[in-house]
Structure formats: C-alpha cells, structure tokens
Scaffold this motif. Structure first.
Motif, PDB file in Angstrom:
ATOM      1  N   ASN A  53       0.686  -1.231   0.171  1.00  0.00           N
ATOM      2  CA  ASN A  53      -0.020   0.116   0.134  1.00  0.00           C
ATOM      3  C   ASN A  53       0.942   1.260  -0.024  1.00  0.00           C
ATOM      4  N   ARG A  54       0.147   2.364  -0.400  1.00  0.00           N
ATOM      5  CA  ARG A  54       1.120   3.633  -0.602  1.00  0.00           C
ATOM      6  C   ARG A  54       0.424   4.740   0.509  1.00  0.00           C
ATOM      7  N   TYR A  55       1.353   5.400   1.082  1.00  0.00           N
ATOM      8  CA  TYR A  55       1.104   6.348   1.981  1.00  0.00           C
ATOM      9  C   TYR A  55       1.871   7.510   1.980  1.00  0.00           C
ATOM     10  N   GLU A  75       5.699  10.417  -0.739  1.00  0.00           N
ATOM     11  CA  GLU A  75       4.872   9.301  -1.087  1.00  0.00           C
ATOM     12  C   GLU A  75       5.990   7.981  -0.871  1.00  0.00           C
ATOM     13  N   PHE A  76       5.361   6.950  -0.124  1.00  0.00           N
ATOM     14  CA  PHE A  76       6.192   5.839  -0.202  1.00  0.00           C
ATOM     15  C   PHE A  76       5.243   4.593  -0.162  1.00  0.00           C
ATOM     16  N   TRP A  77       5.990   3.316  -0.528  1.00  0.00           N
ATOM     17  CA  TRP A  77       5.244   2.029  -0.747  1.00  0.00           C
ATOM     18  C   TRP A  77       5.743   1.335   0.606  1.00  0.00           C
ATOM     19  N   VAL A  78       4.885   0.445   1.247  1.00  0.00           N
ATOM     20  CA  VAL A  78       5.066  -0.434   2.425  1.00  0.00           C
ATOM     21  C   VAL A  78       4.341  -1.592   2.145  1.00  0.00           C
ATOM     22  N   GLU A  79       4.816  -2.906   2.908  1.00  0.00           N
ATOM     23  CA  GLU A  79       3.907  -4.051   2.823  1.00  0.00           C
ATOM     24  C   GLU A  79       3.167  -4.139   4.192  1.00  0.00           C
TER      25      GLU A  79
END
Length: 444
Positions: A339-341, A394-398
């Motif tokens: 997901n992106r936050y 913006e960053f993507w994480v598991e």
C-alpha cells in the motif's frame, strides 16, 4: 416366603420375578460342586492374569515407548498403543476365563458360573476404558452414563430381556413412530457419529489448510463443503440406525421450506452470499477491508452467515455476508498487501527547495519497511502555504499503517532528522500585528 404383589404396579411385579429368578440361580450355584469348581477357575484365571499382566506390561511399555524426539506416524502409533495398556489385566482375565469355560463345559456340560465371570471381566474392561483411557468429554459422558450401564446389564445376563422390553415401548411423534430402543441406539450412535464427524472435520480442515497452492478462499470453500458433507452423512446414518423412514420427514422438510421462504430469507441470502465470496475470493480471511457503512478491520473468520472483522483496537465486528455483495467494499489486501502512504511536511521560505526532494527521498529510503517496488520514495511539492512551503513524500510499504505498524510516524522522524542535519528550518505560524494610531502614551 411368598408376597402378594397382584395389586402392585407391573414394574414392581417384573422386578420381583427377576429377583426370584436370581435367588434360585444363587441357591443352585451354592449347592453345586460344578459351580464351586467354576468359581475356583475364575479365581485362578484372575491370579494368572495378574502374574502374566505384570510381566507383559513392563515388556510392552519398553517396546512401545518411542524416543522422545520421534514424531513420525510409527512413533505416534506406539504412543497411542501405550494408552491402552490398562486394559491388559481385564482382557487377559477374560481370555483365560474363556479357555476355562471351554474346559468346564467339556467336563460338566455346564458353564453358567464361569460365563457370568467372563461377562464381569468384560464389564471391568469397559469400566477401565471409560475411566482411564477415554479423554474426550463427549465420549466420556456417553461411556459413563450409557456404555457402563449396558455392560453392567450384560454382565447380569439381563440384556436380552431389557432390549425386548425397550423394543415394546414406542414413541409417537406425528406420523413418525419409533421404539425406545431405537432412541437409545440413536443416542449411542449419534454421540459416536458426531464425535467422529468432528474429528474427521478437524483432520480434513488441517489437511486442506496445508494445501498452499490453493487460494485461501477456495480452501475455505472446500473446508465448508467437507464439513457439511460429513455431518450430513452422519445425520442420515443416524436416522437409518434409529429406523426412521426418511419419507416420513417430508412434512418437516416442507415446513423448513416454508420457513426459508418467509422467515429465513436473510439467513438463506447470507449463506448464498458466503458461498459466492468463497468462490470468487474477493474477500477472504486475512484481508483488511472497509465497508460502505464505515466498518473496517481484518477478516479473522468467515462463517456460513457472516464475516468477523477484527479492528486494530481489539474489537470484533460481525458483518453479514450479504453486505459484501450488495455494498461497496474496499479491500486493502486483495491484490497483495502493498500500500502507498504519504507524510506531509513544510519548510521555510528561506530554503532552497530544489535540494529538499533528494534529501528527503534518501532519508525515507533508509527505513527497512519502505519498498523500492513498485515505486521508490517520491517527494513532491504540494503548494505555498501561509507560513511555509508544503511538501509531501509518498512511499510504499508491505502492510497497513496502523496497529503494529507505524510507518508514517517513522517516516516523519526521518524527515525531521534529515531537515535538522541539513539546517533546513521547519516553519511555524507567524502573524503580523498592525496597530493603527500609534502606541498609547504612559501617564507621567
């Protein structure tokens, strides 16, 4: 001594008749040399079983005890066999008594006493099985209140008489008629069948869960189908054992159909919706979902009627399956759990904003949970605010940024430290106050 029992209830008269028969048997045994010889053989068989059992038990314990670290099927079978060692004594006594009965019948053409002793040893074996070996609560309850009494009646030689009496007593329920004996058989068989069904269901569910090549939703569907099939077959077998004609259930089936048509529409709708969910796999156990009504959480359980969502604050929300079909559902885990936050921040107007993106992206990329795929951290200029210049990274994480994960908080810490290390000021609100007419003069 005789008693007048003609005015007493039938059950009292029957009990008195059986009591007289037992008394006559006891008198005949007490005065018979053949009976005394059979008693002696019973005592000898029991003593012999004590001596043989003591030797065999030690040897069998050593033979059946597997190494502590062994966990294969053979080792588990040996451990299971060890549980049944308490049955060794009564079964040996039963075996030796059966051999003695053959000898006695060949010598005296009579073996009633030793046959009674053999039944007593069988009763002791049943009692040992129930009290020392069976651990399951349901089977232990059935053994204590059904199996042991039946074994006691058999030991007294009254099983055929009691069975015939129970077969004569009938119960009538509408157009369904069955004997009390059928009811007793149903209780015994029903308890065992549904225990066996529960055990089979647990084993099959465990096996299905290990099939990782299947989608989770398909595993859930197959497990439910197997569960319904097992208990459906158990129910049909139970009706057959009780001697109930299945065609007699047509009226009950019609009543159930009417109930489904009027009062159970929601239950039927939720059941069908649950099957559709399991087949399509749009939402399954482990997914984090948000419904149109505002409910959100991770699906921890899916039943035939509803899904159970667990929120990050520990609450459980029961959502009918129909809501997943008829309303909008946001699934944060349907295409994976990536997901992106974004984390917003501001810098002073005195800052060279051309340097900010590279500094922030490098700092955020050091976080172990931030991914390079599908996209690396991206710092964007969002606008010019009243007190400073607005940015967001913006960053993507598991996973999800809630509960045990604090991705946004960690990223904001990294942003703060990176800005401080590069002497970039984080602004705070500033206001200009204009006083018209000058400052008031103080009195002399």
């Amino acid at each position: 001594m005789e008693f007048e029992l003609s005015e007493q209830p039938e059950i009292v008269q029957d009990a008195a008749e059986y009591g007289l028969q037992v008394w006559e048997i006891v008198q005949s045994w007490a005065l018979s040399p053949a009976a005394w010889s059979q008693f002696a053989l019973l005592v000898a068989a029991y003593v012999l079983s004590l001596l043989v059992g003591r030797r065999l038990r030690g040897s069998l314990t050593q033979l059946l005890t597997p190494p502590e670290d062994a966990d294969n099927a053979f080792a588990r079978g040996r451990r299971t066999a060890l549980i049944y060692l308490p049955l060794l004594l009564p079964l040996l006594a039963y075996l030796f008594t059966a051999i003695g009965e053959t000898v006695v019948r060949s010598l005296f053409d009579s073996g009633a006493v030793i046959a009674f002793g053999k039944r007593v040893f069988l009763f002791l074996a049943v009692r040992t099985l129930v009290h020392e070996i069976i651990k399951d609560p349901l089977l232990k309850l059935l053994g204590r209140y059904v199996l042991i009494p039946i074994a006691a009646i058999y030991a007294l030689g009254l099983l055929d008489a009691v069975t015939a009496k129970l077969n004569e007593m009938t119960v009538q329920l509408g157009n369904i008629s069955f004997s009390v004996m059928s009811l007793v058989r149903g209780v015994i068989a029903g308890g065992f069948l549904f225990w066996l069904g529960g055990w089979s269901n647990r084993q099959s569910a465990q096996f299905i869960e290990q099939q990782k090549e299947m989608r989770p939703s398909i595993r859930q569907l197959v497990a439910k189908v197997v569960e319904f099939s097992i208990f459906g077959v158990a129910f049909l077998l139970l009706l057959n054992i009780m001697g109930i004609n299945l065609s007699a259930l047509a009226v009950i089936g019609g009543a159930i159909g009417v109930g489904l048509g009027f009062g159970l529409q929601k239950i039927a709708s939720n059941f069908i919706s649950g099957v559709i969910l399991l087949i399509e796999g749009q939402a399954t156990v482990g997914d984090y979902v948000e419904l149109d009504g505002g409910e959100s959480g991770q699906i921890v359980k899916m039943t035939a009627r509803a899904a159970v969502l667990e929120t990050f604050d520990g609450r459980w929300i029961v959502v009918p399956n129909e809501d997943f079909i008829t309303t909008r559902v946001v699934n944060y885990s349907d295409a994976g759990s990536v997901n992106r936050y974004e984390a917003p921040f501001s810098v002073s107007y005195d800052t060279d904003i051309n340097k900010v993106p590279a500094i922030i992206e490098a700092a955020v990329a050091t976080h172990p949970g931030v991914l390079e795929e599908p996209y690396p951290p991206d710092c964007e200029l969002r606008g010019f605010g009243d007190s400073g210049i607005d940015f967001a990274v913006e960053f993507w994480v598991e996973g999800l940024d809630d509960g045990p994960n604090k991705y946004t908080s960690d990223v904001l810490f990294l942003i703060w430290n990176a800005l401080k290390e590069n002497d970039i000021e984080i602004p705070y609100p500033q206001r200009v106050v204009e006083l018209k007419g000058g400052l008031p003069q103080a009195d002399a």
